[in-house]
Enzyme design. Structure first.
Site, PDB file in Angstrom:
ATOM      1  N   THR A 112      -0.549   0.419  -4.718  1.00  0.00           N
ATOM      2  CA  THR A 112       0.803  -0.145  -4.619  1.00  0.00           C
ATOM      3  C   THR A 112       1.670   0.554  -5.664  1.00  0.00           C
ATOM      4  O   THR A 112       1.344   0.536  -6.849  1.00  0.00           O
ATOM      5  CB  THR A 112       0.760  -1.652  -4.903  1.00  0.00           C
ATOM      6  OG1 THR A 112      -0.173  -2.236  -3.992  1.00  0.00           O
ATOM      7  CG2 THR A 112       2.117  -2.287  -4.723  1.00  0.00           C
ATOM      8  N   PHE A 141      -3.396  -4.079   2.630  1.00  0.00           N
ATOM      9  CA  PHE A 141      -2.883  -5.440   2.514  1.00  0.00           C
ATOM     10  C   PHE A 141      -4.011  -6.441   2.316  1.00  0.00           C
ATOM     11  O   PHE A 141      -3.884  -7.606   2.663  1.00  0.00           O
ATOM     12  CB  PHE A 141      -2.079  -5.798   3.778  1.00  0.00           C
ATOM     13  CG  PHE A 141      -0.990  -4.798   4.084  1.00  0.00           C
ATOM     14  CD1 PHE A 141       0.207  -4.846   3.383  1.00  0.00           C
ATOM     15  CD2 PHE A 141      -1.172  -3.809   5.034  1.00  0.00           C
ATOM     16  CE1 PHE A 141       1.214  -3.922   3.641  1.00  0.00           C
ATOM     17  CE2 PHE A 141      -0.175  -2.880   5.305  1.00  0.00           C
ATOM     18  CZ  PHE A 141       1.016  -2.931   4.607  1.00  0.00           C
ATOM     19  N   LEU A 142      -5.147  -5.960   1.779  1.00  0.00           N
ATOM     20  CA  LEU A 142      -6.297  -6.872   1.721  1.00  0.00           C
ATOM     21  C   LEU A 142      -6.122  -7.937   0.641  1.00  0.00           C
ATOM     22  O   LEU A 142      -5.453  -7.723  -0.372  1.00  0.00           O
ATOM     23  CB  LEU A 142      -7.591  -6.088   1.491  1.00  0.00           C
ATOM     24  CG  LEU A 142      -7.736  -5.224   0.251  1.00  0.00           C
ATOM     25  CD1 LEU A 142      -8.216  -6.036  -0.937  1.00  0.00           C
ATOM     26  CD2 LEU A 142      -8.739  -4.108   0.546  1.00  0.00           C
ATOM     27  N   GLU A 144      -8.087 -10.654  -1.930  1.00  0.00           N
ATOM     28  CA  GLU A 144      -9.378 -10.905  -2.556  1.00  0.00           C
ATOM     29  C   GLU A 144     -10.008 -12.124  -1.887  1.00  0.00           C
ATOM     30  O   GLU A 144      -9.316 -13.051  -1.495  1.00  0.00           O
ATOM     31  CB  GLU A 144      -9.192 -11.152  -4.058  1.00  0.00           C
ATOM     32  CG  GLU A 144      -8.734  -9.886  -4.758  1.00  0.00           C
ATOM     33  CD  GLU A 144      -8.645 -10.054  -6.262  1.00  0.00           C
ATOM     34  OE1 GLU A 144      -9.336 -10.921  -6.821  1.00  0.00           O
ATOM     35  OE2 GLU A 144      -7.873  -9.299  -6.867  1.00  0.00           O
ATOM     36  N   PHE A 241       1.250 -19.924   3.398  1.00  0.00           N
ATOM     37  CA  PHE A 241       1.818 -19.590   2.084  1.00  0.00           C
ATOM     38  C   PHE A 241       2.896 -20.570   1.661  1.00  0.00           C
ATOM     39  O   PHE A 241       3.860 -20.207   0.999  1.00  0.00           O
ATOM     40  CB  PHE A 241       2.311 -18.133   2.055  1.00  0.00           C
ATOM     41  CG  PHE A 241       1.280 -17.235   1.447  1.00  0.00           C
ATOM     42  CD1 PHE A 241       0.076 -17.028   2.084  1.00  0.00           C
ATOM     43  CD2 PHE A 241       1.487 -16.643   0.210  1.00  0.00           C
ATOM     44  CE1 PHE A 241      -0.909 -16.244   1.507  1.00  0.00           C
ATOM     45  CE2 PHE A 241       0.506 -15.858  -0.386  1.00  0.00           C
ATOM     46  CZ  PHE A 241      -0.689 -15.666   0.275  1.00  0.00           C
ATOM     47  N   CYS A 252      -1.871  -8.739  -8.099  1.00  0.00           N
ATOM     48  CA  CYS A 252      -0.863  -8.139  -7.209  1.00  0.00           C
ATOM     49  C   CYS A 252       0.507  -8.802  -7.294  1.00  0.00           C
ATOM     50  O   CYS A 252       1.454  -8.208  -7.784  1.00  0.00           O
ATOM     51  CB  CYS A 252      -1.363  -8.162  -5.765  1.00  0.00           C
ATOM     52  SG  CYS A 252      -2.741  -7.046  -5.507  1.00  0.00           S
ATOM     53  N   LYS A 314      -7.691 -17.489  -7.786  1.00  0.00           N
ATOM     54  CA  LYS A 314      -7.858 -18.155  -6.490  1.00  0.00           C
ATOM     55  C   LYS A 314      -9.355 -18.280  -6.222  1.00  0.00           C
ATOM     56  O   LYS A 314     -10.158 -17.573  -6.860  1.00  0.00           O
ATOM     57  CB  LYS A 314      -7.148 -17.388  -5.380  1.00  0.00           C
ATOM     58  CG  LYS A 314      -7.783 -16.052  -5.016  1.00  0.00           C
ATOM     59  CD  LYS A 314      -6.917 -15.334  -4.019  1.00  0.00           C
ATOM     60  CE  LYS A 314      -7.646 -14.902  -2.797  1.00  0.00           C
ATOM     61  NZ  LYS A 314      -6.850 -14.136  -1.861  1.00  0.00           N
ATOM     62  N   ARG A 321      -7.028 -11.921 -13.686  1.00  0.00           N
ATOM     63  CA  ARG A 321      -5.748 -11.282 -14.023  1.00  0.00           C
ATOM     64  C   ARG A 321      -4.590 -12.221 -13.698  1.00  0.00           C
ATOM     65  O   ARG A 321      -4.475 -12.746 -12.594  1.00  0.00           O
ATOM     66  CB  ARG A 321      -5.586  -9.963 -13.251  1.00  0.00           C
ATOM     67  CG  ARG A 321      -6.419  -8.840 -13.838  1.00  0.00           C
ATOM     68  CD  ARG A 321      -6.309  -7.594 -13.010  1.00  0.00           C
ATOM     69  NE  ARG A 321      -6.839  -7.795 -11.660  1.00  0.00           N
ATOM     70  CZ  ARG A 321      -6.697  -6.933 -10.658  1.00  0.00           C
ATOM     71  NH1 ARG A 321      -6.029  -5.819 -10.842  1.00  0.00           N
ATOM     72  NH2 ARG A 321      -7.221  -7.191  -9.473  1.00  0.00           N
TER      73      ARG A 321
END
Ligand code: UDX
Length: 430
Positions: A112, A141-142, A144, A241, A252, A314, A321
């Site tokens: 990115t 666009f993966l 985690e 979302f 990210c 998550k 991070r």
């Protein structure tokens, strides 16, 4: 991301060489071990190693000259003391690759990046290699936790190209995925660079939107969970979302919106994405909110034992991070609480990266004599907890629900006072 992409490419039947400069990670990968937690990826790696489709090396060697495509997958973290992304690892990767690049080979960036980076790298590579390289941008666009699945069955594949050779090779590489009907978008390079930051900015905006609604709901006696459900039925809005809580973290979304603001400023269009500063601010305020609630409920936190359930940003990840859970543990500690952190998977990382935080191996041990529990990462293990059993261990049955993921009624029925972010449970709470 590089390891996931390498495994995915090998899984598609390509012959893959992975370059990993870090000796510990290299040894793990060579032994079929993924050096981070990602469900299913170790098994997939072992399968492609056994099939002979993948090898890992510390550096390029003559074998790299045989490669038709070189994917650049290095990180672009936030620069210390700045909002901008550090693209230095990409420049290093390109310089290391230049002596081993065939003139007809394609270099495809996946990292990115700030828009304009590919142009810079093309110039650098041309200077180093002595010819005009085929450079393309192919954002990933993966997510985690579902990284391999997202790589093998993506919503779309986007390639930014300005030469036919790059398009042809990338079409071939992804053929078995696009044969299944996956949309394949061929666009210009700056747009491809922007796609990823735009997508992540949009996702961050959705989360902060519902968290902003949660701020209002909390003082208006309304319920942001019901609100999200009600607006989510509108297909133009959608229900994904829109989970309110302690907000987004990870490697990210936070750094991507900041890097986007920094790049837009450089381009003289800072105003266009100025709203992202508010998105960031709403997100960070949710962390403070947890401390406010704890103080409202317990008075001074001095000497109070608060258990933070979950450390990863998550579930199904051991990534700390910019984790809101860690930030909250730190804030509670700063406010005087005696904080204990639990996580099913990432405690080794917590102990290593945040040694000032106290950790406990089991929820039961952590909960002993606690004044409050904070649900910070919605692991399945926490959804399965028996509120009565945990209730018998704590001093105060106070649960601050930061993810709106637990069966609240069950906890209330077991005598817990539950304060859930953005929700109006107080009327029924005991
Ligand atoms: C994200 C993008 O989803 C992915 O497409 C991109 O390639 C990389 O960045 P990831 O960082 O793995 O992926 O996590 P994601 O699932 O997007 O969650 C990001 C954060 O948002 C997490 O901290 C999560 O808890 C939070 N979140 C997500 C919410 O607070 N509410 C939601 O409704 C969804």
């Amino acid at each position: 991301m590089g390891a996931t992409h390498a495994v995915a490419m090998a899984e598609l039947g390509h012959e893959v060489i992975g370059i990993e400069a870090n000796p510990d990670r290299l040894r793990d990968l060579q032994n079929g071990v993924i050096p981070f937690f990602e469900p299913g990826l170790d098994e997939a790696l072992q399968k492609v190693i056994a099939a002979g489709n993948i090898t890992f090396k510390p550096d390029h060697d003559l074998e790299s000259l045989e490669a038709d495509i070189h994917f650049l997958c290095v990180g672009t973290p936030q620069l210390p003391g700045s909002y901008a992304a550090n693209t230095g690892y990409l420049r290093d990767a390109v310089k290391a690759l230049a002596p081993f690049l065939r003139e007809d080979a394609v270099v495809a960036g996946k990292s990115t990046v700030p828009v304009g980076t590919a142009q810079e790298l093309t110039a650098l590579l041309a200077a180093e290699a002595g010819f005009a390289p085929h450079l393309a941008w192919n954002p990933e666009f993966l997510r985690e936790g579902t990284a391999l699945e997202d790589s093998l069955r993506p919503d779309r594949i986007v390639i930014g190209v300005n030469d036919a050779r790059s398009e042809e090779l990338l079409r071939q590489v992804y053929k078995s995925i696009t044969d299944l009907g996956t949309p394949f978008l061929v666009i210009d390079i700056p747009t491809a660079e922007l796609v990823k930051v735009a997508a992540n900015s949009f996702l961050a905006t959705k989360i902060s939107f519902i968290n902003a609604m949660a701020e209002v709901a909390e003082v208006a006696g309304a319920d942001a969970v019901q609100l999200a459900e009600a607006i989510g039925y509108d297909e133009r809005i959608g229900n994904k979302f829109l989970r309110n809580g302690i907000g987004f973290g990870g490697g990210c979304l936070p750094k991507d919106i900041r890097a986007f603001m920094a790049r837009a400023e450089e381009l003289g269009v800072g105003k266009a994405v100025e709203f992202l500063a508010d998105i960031d601010a709403v997100n960070l305020r949710r962390r403070d909110r947890v401390v406010e609630i704890a103080q409202r409920e317990l008075g001074s936190l001095q000497g109070k034992k608060v258990v933070v359930l979950g450390a990863a940003f998550k579930p199904n990840s051991d990534d700390l991070r910019d984790s809101p859970s860690i930030a909250i543990a730190d804030l509670l500690k700063k406010a005087g609480a005696s904080v204990v952190v639990h996580d099913p998977i990432s405690l080794a990382n917590v102990n290593k990266q945040h040694p000032h935080l106290t950790t406990e191996q089991s929820v039961e041990l952590a909960a002993k004599d606690a004044d409050a529990l904070v649900l910070a990462t919605e692991w399945q293990e926490y959804r399965n907890l028996d509120p009565a059993a945990i209730g018998s261990l704590v001093k105060h049955k106070l649960l601050i629900e930061g993810r709106n993921a637990l069966p609240v009624e069950k906890w209330q029925a077991a005598g817990w006072r539950v304060i859930a972010l953005g929700r109006n449970l107080e009327a029924v709470a005991q």
